[in-house]
Design a protein around this motif. Sequence first.
Motif, mmCIF file in Angstrom:
data_model
loop_
_atom_site.group_PDB
_atom_site.id
_atom_site.type_symbol
_atom_site.label_atom_id
_atom_site.label_comp_id
_atom_site.label_asym_id
_atom_site.label_seq_id
_atom_site.Cartn_x
_atom_site.Cartn_y
_atom_site.Cartn_z
ATOM 1 N N ALA A 95 0.737 -1.091 -0.249
ATOM 2 C CA ALA A 95 0.045 -0.164 0.096
ATOM 3 C C ALA A 95 0.912 1.219 -0.096
ATOM 4 O O ALA A 95 0.527 2.152 -0.650
ATOM 5 C CB ALA A 95 -0.964 -0.022 1.321
ATOM 6 N N LYS A 148 2.198 2.242 -3.499
ATOM 7 C CA LYS A 148 1.384 2.574 -4.673
ATOM 8 C C LYS A 148 1.960 3.561 -5.745
ATOM 9 O O LYS A 148 1.966 3.259 -6.965
ATOM 10 C CB LYS A 148 -0.050 2.899 -4.259
ATOM 11 N N GLU A 206 2.863 2.669 -9.507
ATOM 12 C CA GLU A 206 2.385 3.254 -10.778
ATOM 13 C C GLU A 206 3.277 3.674 -11.472
ATOM 14 O O GLU A 206 3.046 3.826 -13.097
ATOM 15 C CB GLU A 206 1.210 3.867 -10.317
ATOM 16 N N PHE A 211 -0.660 -2.226 -10.108
ATOM 17 C CA PHE A 211 -0.720 -2.284 -8.610
ATOM 18 C C PHE A 211 -2.145 -2.711 -8.489
ATOM 19 O O PHE A 211 -2.091 -3.443 -7.368
ATOM 20 C CB PHE A 211 -0.686 -0.559 -8.198
ATOM 21 N N GLU A 212 -2.981 -2.312 -8.973
ATOM 22 C CA GLU A 212 -4.452 -2.936 -8.490
ATOM 23 C C GLU A 212 -4.616 -4.471 -8.741
ATOM 24 O O GLU A 212 -5.123 -5.133 -7.753
ATOM 25 C CB GLU A 212 -5.673 -2.324 -9.494
ATOM 26 N N ALA A 243 -2.257 -6.068 -5.979
ATOM 27 C CA ALA A 243 -2.955 -6.014 -4.591
ATOM 28 C C ALA A 243 -3.947 -6.899 -4.412
ATOM 29 O O ALA A 243 -4.153 -7.264 -3.364
ATOM 30 C CB ALA A 243 -3.236 -4.432 -4.257
#
Length: 147
Positions: A18, A21, A25, A39-40, A43
């Motif tokens: 987190a 992030k 990106e 990242f999405e 995660a």
Amino acid sequence: MSTTAVTVEVVQGFDALAALKDTWEAIFAVKPNEPSTSFEWMAAMAVHHVRPGDRCRLVQLRRDGRLIGLVPLVRREVRLLGQRVGLLTPLTEDYNTHSDLLLASLDAGTASALVSGLFRSGDDWDCFRMARLLADNPLVTALESAL
């Protein structure tokens, strides 16, 4: 291509994701990457697809103090021909995505640092697997040379 050495740090677990992030990106935006390195995606995988008993590590590669690569790894026990085998893979390896790693650039220094990170992951493993690399992915040649 930079000749500055790449340093490697291996962090236990995925708790640092987190906080990384924005950097993640920025590295993702540097060059075309597989969607699974976003990242999405990563995660979500870290939250929903890590199994009990998995050992998670985050390899962080830096050049001149700046993060240039983030590679989440999972060490998992599997059975192969009745024997327990310690399998080390990138987090997304088992989920029908193309294998890729989040690296701002891929040169000999980056590949060597990555291989060093694999061996410094802190876990005993028998096999490192990236079985879904596309044939034209430059990682194939870079990792073969570094190994």
